[in-house]
Scaffold this active site. Sequence first.
Site, PDB file in Angstrom:
ATOM      1  N   LYS A 124       0.895  -1.172  -0.153  1.00 44.35           N
ATOM      2  CA  LYS A 124       0.032  -0.119  -0.112  1.00 44.35           C
ATOM      3  C   LYS A 124       0.753   1.098   0.139  1.00 44.35           C
ATOM      4  CE  LYS A 124      -3.336  -2.470   2.982  1.00 44.35           C
ATOM      5  NZ  LYS A 124      -3.656  -2.338   4.598  1.00 44.35           N
TER       6      LYS A 124
ATOM      7  N   ASP B 170      14.572   0.579   0.591  1.00 42.72           N
ATOM      8  CA  ASP B 170      15.405   0.361   1.961  1.00 42.72           C
ATOM      9  C   ASP B 170      16.663  -0.702   1.824  1.00 42.72           C
ATOM     10  OD1 ASP B 170      16.648   0.511   4.394  1.00 42.72           O
ATOM     11  OD2 ASP B 170      14.954  -0.137   5.542  1.00 42.72           O
TER      12      ASP B 170
ATOM     13  N   LYS C 287      16.901   5.256   1.022  1.00 47.10           N
ATOM     14  CA  LYS C 287      17.849   5.158   2.357  1.00 47.10           C
ATOM     15  C   LYS C 287      19.185   4.743   2.042  1.00 47.10           C
ATOM     16  CE  LYS C 287      14.314   4.265   5.628  1.00 47.10           C
ATOM     17  NZ  LYS C 287      13.836   3.521   6.908  1.00 47.10           N
TER      18      LYS C 287
ATOM     19  N   ARG D 188      -0.795   6.907   7.154  1.00 49.22           N
ATOM     20  CA  ARG D 188      -0.437   6.722   5.713  1.00 49.22           C
ATOM     21  C   ARG D 188      -1.351   7.891   5.195  1.00 49.22           C
ATOM     22  NH1 ARG D 188       1.069   1.534   4.062  1.00 49.22           N
ATOM     23  NH2 ARG D 188       0.179  -0.347   5.133  1.00 49.22           N
TER      24      ARG D 188
HETATM   25  P1  5GP Z   1      13.067  -2.984   1.518  1.00 46.41           P
HETATM   26  O1  5GP Z   1      12.529  -4.420   0.903  1.00 46.41           O
HETATM   27  O2  5GP Z   1      13.695  -2.098   0.281  1.00 46.41           O
HETATM   28  O3  5GP Z   1      13.888  -3.031   2.630  1.00 46.41           O
HETATM   29  O4  5GP Z   1      11.731  -2.387   2.011  1.00 46.41           O
HETATM   30  C1  5GP Z   1      11.054  -1.637   1.304  1.00 46.41           C
HETATM   31  C2  5GP Z   1       9.395  -1.389   1.704  1.00 46.41           C
HETATM   32  O5  5GP Z   1       9.531  -1.527   3.218  1.00 46.41           O
HETATM   33  C3  5GP Z   1       9.088  -0.218   1.295  1.00 46.41           C
HETATM   34  O6  5GP Z   1       8.272  -0.352  -0.023  1.00 46.41           O
HETATM   35  C4  5GP Z   1       8.252   0.225   2.804  1.00 46.41           C
HETATM   36  O7  5GP Z   1       6.850  -0.131   2.292  1.00 46.41           O
HETATM   37  C5  5GP Z   1       8.920  -0.457   3.850  1.00 46.41           C
HETATM   38  N1  5GP Z   1       9.756   0.776   4.356  1.00 46.41           N
HETATM   39  C6  5GP Z   1      11.249   1.060   4.211  1.00 46.41           C
HETATM   40  N2  5GP Z   1      11.546   1.916   4.884  1.00 46.41           N
HETATM   41  C7  5GP Z   1      10.591   2.562   5.733  1.00 46.41           C
HETATM   42  C8  5GP Z   1      10.120   3.520   6.494  1.00 46.41           C
HETATM   43  O8  5GP Z   1      11.260   4.161   6.916  1.00 46.41           O
HETATM   44  N3  5GP Z   1       9.036   3.715   6.932  1.00 46.41           N
HETATM   45  C9  5GP Z   1       8.080   2.756   6.716  1.00 46.41           C
HETATM   46  N4  5GP Z   1       6.803   3.077   7.088  1.00 46.41           N
HETATM   47  N5  5GP Z   1       8.126   1.909   5.756  1.00 46.41           N
HETATM   48  C10 5GP Z   1       9.432   1.513   5.208  1.00 46.41           C
END
Ligand code: 5GP
Length: 190
Positions: A49, A112, A140, A174
């Site tokens: 979402k 991230d 990030k 959100r």
């Molecule tokens: P990744 O697979 O790159 O570690 O994570 C991606 C997903 O994790 C993003 O699409 C997001 O939904 C969630 N996410 C990553 N960092 C954050 C953050 O600082 N805050 C929130 N609320 N969700 C995050």
Amino acid sequence: MAEGSWYDADIARVIISEDEIREKTDELAKQVAADYGDTEGLLLVCVLKGAAMFMADFARALGRYGPPAELEFMAVSSYGEGTTSSGVVRILKDLDRDIAGHKVLVVEDIVDSGLTLSWLLKYLESRSAASVEVVALFRKPEAVKVNIPVRYVGFEIPNEFVVGYGLDYAERYREVPYVGVLKPEVYTRG
Ligand code: 5GP
């Protein structure tokens, strides 16, 4: 910013304001429009979402400058512990259409670890898309370490947990129109 919204009291610090998000979204849409010119059958793919807000605003901005696009939504769940993603992904809602031969632009909220995105890119390529690129509003520092080709990035943000503009904490925040960091007591309220 509206005065007195319920969430203002929970936010310790605004990281990116509503105006900054609007301006950056417009800028990203212009870049994409310049690169995709008169591409036919451009598909924007949003993973629910978190990216819902960005998808809605980005698609409208691209509509002003770019070629016609179709909007597609996927929902996935990543197996793993709480707040960190494991890269093992289950599809909860798949694409509604065949994407073979189409140029695909993944519209992401935040990168991230990049694990989810890396899985998604392989998945879209396996469905024979003509090309797959990514526009992410936030990135990030961790993401820079993994080799994920994010072609368009809005903002590089610090390694902090942020909420707002689609990003949640326990499904809340959100709808906050900016992106910020929560006060520590929000996490201990239970
Ligand atoms: P990744 O697979 O790159 O570690 O994570 C991606 C997903 O994790 C993003 O699409 C997001 O939904 C969630 N996410 C990553 N960092 C954050 C953050 O600082 N805050 C929130 N609320 N969700 C995050």
